[in-house]
Design a protein around this motif. Sequence first.
Motif, PDB file in Angstrom:
ATOM      1  N   LYS A  72      -2.278   6.383 -17.379  1.00  0.00           N
ATOM      2  CA  LYS A  72      -2.681   4.940 -16.404  1.00  0.00           C
ATOM      3  C   LYS A  72      -1.909   4.920 -18.846  1.00  0.00           C
ATOM      4  O   LYS A  72      -2.960   3.506 -19.314  1.00  0.00           O
ATOM      5  CB  LYS A  72      -4.191   4.810 -17.014  1.00  0.00           C
ATOM      6  CG  LYS A  72      -4.324   5.405 -15.596  1.00  0.00           C
ATOM      7  CD  LYS A  72      -4.620   3.956 -14.780  1.00  0.00           C
ATOM      8  CE  LYS A  72      -4.788   4.487 -14.033  1.00  0.00           C
ATOM      9  NZ  LYS A  72      -4.541   3.644 -12.006  1.00  0.00           N
ATOM     10  N   LYS A  73      -1.925   5.783 -19.348  1.00  0.00           N
ATOM     11  CA  LYS A  73      -2.222   5.422 -21.063  1.00  0.00           C
ATOM     12  C   LYS A  73      -1.280   5.768 -21.706  1.00  0.00           C
ATOM     13  O   LYS A  73      -1.384   7.612 -21.302  1.00  0.00           O
ATOM     14  CB  LYS A  73      -3.766   5.463 -21.871  1.00  0.00           C
ATOM     15  CG  LYS A  73      -3.541   5.169 -23.266  1.00  0.00           C
ATOM     16  CD  LYS A  73      -4.849   5.188 -24.494  1.00  0.00           C
ATOM     17  CE  LYS A  73      -4.818   4.536 -25.011  1.00  0.00           C
ATOM     18  NZ  LYS A  73      -6.148   4.298 -26.359  1.00  0.00           N
ATOM     19  N   GLN A  74      -0.460   5.784 -22.637  1.00  0.00           N
ATOM     20  CA  GLN A  74       0.404   6.676 -23.466  1.00  0.00           C
ATOM     21  C   GLN A  74       0.761   6.982 -24.552  1.00  0.00           C
ATOM     22  O   GLN A  74      -0.032   6.393 -25.237  1.00  0.00           O
ATOM     23  CB  GLN A  74       2.222   6.277 -23.237  1.00  0.00           C
ATOM     24  CG  GLN A  74       2.915   5.979 -21.407  1.00  0.00           C
ATOM     25  CD  GLN A  74       2.849   7.555 -20.416  1.00  0.00           C
ATOM     26  OE1 GLN A  74       3.321   8.295 -21.385  1.00  0.00           O
ATOM     27  NE2 GLN A  74       2.382   7.484 -19.337  1.00  0.00           N
ATOM     28  N   PRO A  75       0.453   8.447 -25.184  1.00  0.00           N
ATOM     29  CA  PRO A  75       0.881   8.785 -26.586  1.00  0.00           C
ATOM     30  C   PRO A  75       1.927   7.542 -27.283  1.00  0.00           C
ATOM     31  O   PRO A  75       2.787   7.699 -26.681  1.00  0.00           O
ATOM     32  CB  PRO A  75       0.771   9.769 -26.409  1.00  0.00           C
ATOM     33  CG  PRO A  75       1.431  10.780 -25.489  1.00  0.00           C
ATOM     34  CD  PRO A  75       1.203   9.607 -24.382  1.00  0.00           C
ATOM     35  N   ALA A  76       1.352   7.327 -28.689  1.00  0.00           N
ATOM     36  CA  ALA A  76       2.470   6.399 -29.199  1.00  0.00           C
ATOM     37  C   ALA A  76       3.866   7.039 -29.190  1.00  0.00           C
ATOM     38  O   ALA A  76       4.277   6.170 -29.476  1.00  0.00           O
ATOM     39  CB  ALA A  76       1.496   6.928 -30.895  1.00  0.00           C
ATOM     40  N   VAL A  77       4.224   8.431 -29.053  1.00  0.00           N
ATOM     41  CA  VAL A  77       5.321   8.421 -29.141  1.00  0.00           C
ATOM     42  C   VAL A  77       5.736   9.553 -27.862  1.00  0.00           C
ATOM     43  O   VAL A  77       5.148  10.199 -27.290  1.00  0.00           O
ATOM     44  CB  VAL A  77       5.313   9.515 -30.484  1.00  0.00           C
ATOM     45  CG1 VAL A  77       7.129  10.248 -30.425  1.00  0.00           C
ATOM     46  CG2 VAL A  77       5.513   8.435 -31.713  1.00  0.00           C
ATOM     47  N   ALA A  78       6.264   9.423 -27.083  1.00  0.00           N
ATOM     48  CA  ALA A  78       6.624   9.403 -25.891  1.00  0.00           C
ATOM     49  C   ALA A  78       6.991  11.134 -26.008  1.00  0.00           C
ATOM     50  O   ALA A  78       7.408  11.238 -26.967  1.00  0.00           O
ATOM     51  CB  ALA A  78       7.687   9.044 -25.342  1.00  0.00           C
ATOM     52  N   GLY A  79       7.784  11.814 -24.962  1.00  0.00           N
ATOM     53  CA  GLY A  79       8.088  13.597 -25.262  1.00  0.00           C
ATOM     54  C   GLY A  79       7.034  14.162 -24.403  1.00  0.00           C
ATOM     55  O   GLY A  79       7.154  15.609 -25.577  1.00  0.00           O
ATOM     56  N   ASP A  80       6.405  13.527 -23.295  1.00  0.00           N
ATOM     57  CA  ASP A  80       4.917  14.216 -23.451  1.00  0.00           C
ATOM     58  C   ASP A  80       5.905  15.949 -23.330  1.00  0.00           C
ATOM     59  O   ASP A  80       6.720  15.727 -22.463  1.00  0.00           O
ATOM     60  CB  ASP A  80       3.972  13.665 -22.238  1.00  0.00           C
ATOM     61  CG  ASP A  80       2.557  14.177 -22.981  1.00  0.00           C
ATOM     62  OD1 ASP A  80       1.997  14.543 -23.201  1.00  0.00           O
ATOM     63  OD2 ASP A  80       2.120  13.771 -21.454  1.00  0.00           O
ATOM     64  N   LEU A  81       5.052  16.448 -22.764  1.00  0.00           N
ATOM     65  CA  LEU A  81       5.968  17.677 -22.015  1.00  0.00           C
ATOM     66  C   LEU A  81       5.509  18.497 -20.432  1.00  0.00           C
ATOM     67  O   LEU A  81       5.132  16.964 -19.938  1.00  0.00           O
ATOM     68  CB  LEU A  81       4.163  19.109 -22.136  1.00  0.00           C
ATOM     69  CG  LEU A  81       4.028  19.331 -23.356  1.00  0.00           C
ATOM     70  CD1 LEU A  81       2.761  20.885 -23.737  1.00  0.00           C
ATOM     71  CD2 LEU A  81       4.707  20.413 -24.469  1.00  0.00           C
ATOM     72  N   ASP A  82       7.121  18.322 -19.921  1.00  0.00           N
ATOM     73  CA  ASP A  82       7.366  18.494 -19.082  1.00  0.00           C
ATOM     74  C   ASP A  82       6.944  19.265 -17.677  1.00  0.00           C
ATOM     75  O   ASP A  82       6.948  20.540 -17.970  1.00  0.00           O
ATOM     76  CB  ASP A  82       9.380  18.586 -18.733  1.00  0.00           C
ATOM     77  CG  ASP A  82       8.947  18.482 -17.565  1.00  0.00           C
ATOM     78  OD1 ASP A  82       8.405  17.459 -16.552  1.00  0.00           O
ATOM     79  OD2 ASP A  82      10.398  18.976 -17.185  1.00  0.00           O
ATOM     80  N   GLU A  83       5.557  18.781 -16.676  1.00  0.00           N
ATOM     81  CA  GLU A  83       4.444  19.427 -16.498  1.00  0.00           C
ATOM     82  C   GLU A  83       5.430  19.572 -14.943  1.00  0.00           C
ATOM     83  O   GLU A  83       5.474  18.302 -14.320  1.00  0.00           O
ATOM     84  CB  GLU A  83       3.093  19.096 -16.402  1.00  0.00           C
ATOM     85  CG  GLU A  83       2.703  19.657 -18.123  1.00  0.00           C
ATOM     86  CD  GLU A  83       1.418  19.465 -18.470  1.00  0.00           C
ATOM     87  OE1 GLU A  83       0.363  20.785 -17.834  1.00  0.00           O
ATOM     88  OE2 GLU A  83       0.262  18.123 -17.835  1.00  0.00           O
TER      89      GLU A  83
END
Length: 166
Positions: free
Chosen positions: A130-141
């Motif tokens: 529902k909320k994303q960190p300021a910079v994308a590129g989260d771990l691919d889970e």
Amino acid sequence: MRPITESDVRSSFVNCSKGEAKRLGVPHDLDEQPWDDLDFLGWRDPGAPGRGYLIAERDGSLVGIALRAAPGASRGFTSRSMCSLCLTTHTSGGVALMSARRTGEAGRQGNTVGAYLCTDLACSLYTRGKKQPAVAGDLDETLSVEEKIARTQVNLAAFVDRVIKG
């Protein structure tokens, strides 16, 4: 999490005095919180930026924990840190070391528990997408949202237990 009132908030704190709980800044938008999407209510005190608060349900009752963010140098834009509750990665100050005074005798002796937490304490919303960190590129889970929620809840329970049970 079930909706709570200002009175619930103030009476829930286990690691600060009643006077401190009475003086802390409670969010004015409690009626507008996305309660169904929260594993805990977390907020930073706008009047005291080094302070944060977390309220979770534990064994049928509310447990409020007062937190202090460690002062630290701002990390570079390319440096990443991970929240120990929701495992969201952030850049540039999106994660802070926060400490909580333990309850009971251990707390009176000055013992604390620390954890790296999202600085905005919005872990539940990051977990649910529902909320994303300021910079994308989260771990691919490969975990489902339900599995991520369960993981966050286990990590939250472990943190709360370390504060209240020592």
